[in-house]
Design a protein around this motif. Structure first.
Motif, short mmCIF file in Angstrom:
data_model
loop_
_atom_site.label_atom_id
_atom_site.label_comp_id
_atom_site.label_asym_id
_atom_site.label_seq_id
_atom_site.Cartn_x
_atom_site.Cartn_y
_atom_site.Cartn_z
N GLN A 43 0.80 -1.23 0.00
CA GLN A 43 0.00 0.00 0.00
C GLN A 43 0.83 1.28 0.00
N ILE A 44 2.07 1.21 -0.42
CA ILE A 44 2.92 2.40 -0.48
C ILE A 44 2.90 2.94 -1.90
N ARG A 45 2.43 4.17 -2.03
CA ARG A 45 2.29 4.79 -3.35
C ARG A 45 3.32 5.90 -3.59
N VAL A 46 3.76 6.57 -2.55
CA VAL A 46 4.72 7.67 -2.69
C VAL A 46 6.12 7.11 -2.45
N LEU A 47 6.97 7.23 -3.47
CA LEU A 47 8.34 6.72 -3.37
C LEU A 47 9.37 7.81 -3.17
N ARG A 48 9.04 9.03 -3.61
CA ARG A 48 9.98 10.13 -3.46
C ARG A 48 9.22 11.44 -3.60
N TYR A 49 9.96 12.55 -3.46
CA TYR A 49 9.39 13.89 -3.63
C TYR A 49 10.22 14.64 -4.67
N SER A 50 9.56 15.35 -5.56
CA SER A 50 10.25 16.00 -6.68
C SER A 50 11.21 17.09 -6.22
N GLU A 51 12.20 17.34 -7.07
CA GLU A 51 13.18 18.37 -6.78
C GLU A 51 12.53 19.75 -6.85
N SER A 54 8.73 19.85 -4.32
CA SER A 54 8.62 18.70 -3.41
C SER A 54 7.28 17.97 -3.53
N LYS A 55 6.81 17.78 -4.75
CA LYS A 55 5.57 17.05 -4.99
C LYS A 55 5.82 15.55 -4.94
N SER A 56 4.83 14.80 -4.45
CA SER A 56 4.99 13.35 -4.32
C SER A 56 5.07 12.68 -5.69
N ARG A 57 5.89 11.65 -5.75
CA ARG A 57 6.09 10.87 -6.97
C ARG A 57 6.01 9.39 -6.62
N GLY A 58 5.55 8.61 -7.57
CA GLY A 58 5.44 7.16 -7.38
C GLY A 58 5.80 6.45 -8.67
N ILE A 59 5.18 5.30 -8.88
CA ILE A 59 5.43 4.53 -10.09
C ILE A 59 4.70 5.20 -11.24
N ILE A 63 8.82 0.65 -16.21
CA ILE A 63 9.79 -0.10 -17.00
C ILE A 63 11.16 0.57 -17.06
N GLY A 64 11.42 1.52 -16.18
CA GLY A 64 12.75 2.11 -16.07
C GLY A 64 13.07 3.28 -16.95
N HIS A 65 12.09 3.82 -17.69
CA HIS A 65 12.36 4.94 -18.59
C HIS A 65 12.24 6.30 -17.94
N CYS A 66 11.32 6.48 -17.01
CA CYS A 66 10.97 7.83 -16.56
C CYS A 66 11.71 8.31 -15.31
N TYR A 67 12.27 7.44 -14.54
CA TYR A 67 13.02 7.79 -13.32
C TYR A 67 12.15 8.38 -12.21
N GLU A 68 10.84 8.26 -12.28
CA GLU A 68 9.97 8.79 -11.22
C GLU A 68 10.03 7.96 -9.95
N CYS A 69 10.43 6.72 -10.03
CA CYS A 69 10.40 5.82 -8.88
C CYS A 69 11.75 5.73 -8.16
N ARG A 70 12.58 6.74 -8.28
CA ARG A 70 13.91 6.71 -7.66
C ARG A 70 13.82 6.67 -6.13
N VAL A 71 14.57 5.77 -5.55
CA VAL A 71 14.67 5.63 -4.09
C VAL A 71 16.14 5.48 -3.72
N THR A 72 16.43 5.58 -2.44
CA THR A 72 17.77 5.32 -1.94
C THR A 72 17.78 3.91 -1.36
N VAL A 73 18.70 3.07 -1.83
CA VAL A 73 18.79 1.68 -1.39
C VAL A 73 20.15 1.45 -0.75
N ASP A 74 20.14 1.09 0.52
CA ASP A 74 21.37 0.83 1.26
C ASP A 74 22.38 1.96 1.07
N ASP A 96 14.01 12.95 -0.77
CA ASP A 96 13.41 14.27 -0.62
C ASP A 96 13.80 15.13 -1.82
N GLY A 97 12.99 16.12 -2.09
CA GLY A 97 13.23 17.01 -3.21
C GLY A 97 14.45 17.89 -3.10
#
Length: 100
Positions: A43-51, A54-59, A63-74, A96-97
């Protein structure tokens, strides 16, 4: 949880459960699914906030083209959640944005 558990055409959908952490909270995921799919199933829809603004972004494309789903991993920033597979004990954080 929102997951397809039985399908008449697809192979066996039983996968090995693993634990991932998103923004300090533990969630169940399945080995081999994408980070985006695991978070969406929890149930998680917001993955990051725009630069900008700071608007919410998700999927978006999934398929990896748009970069909207960027997160920090480890500790590694700007990992695309839609094309990165889950591994047990991953620590995932929304970005965060402010680019910090």
């Amino acid at each position: 949880m929102m997951r397809i558990t039985d399908h008449p055409v697809l192979e066996d959908l039983e996968k090995r459960p693993v634990t991932i952490t998103f923004n300090g909270v533990d969630y169940q995921a399945y080995e081999g699914e994408s980070i985006a799919a695991a978070l969406l199933a929890n149930q998680i829809r917001v993955l990051r906030y725009s630069e900008k603004n700071s608007k919410s972004r998700g999927i978006y494309c999934g398929i990896g083209h748009c970069y909207e789903c960027r997160v920090t991993v480890d500790g590694r920033r700007s990992v695309r959640a839609c094309i990165t597979n889950v591994q047990g004990q991953m620590h995932i954080e929304s970005q965060d944005g402010d680019n910090s």
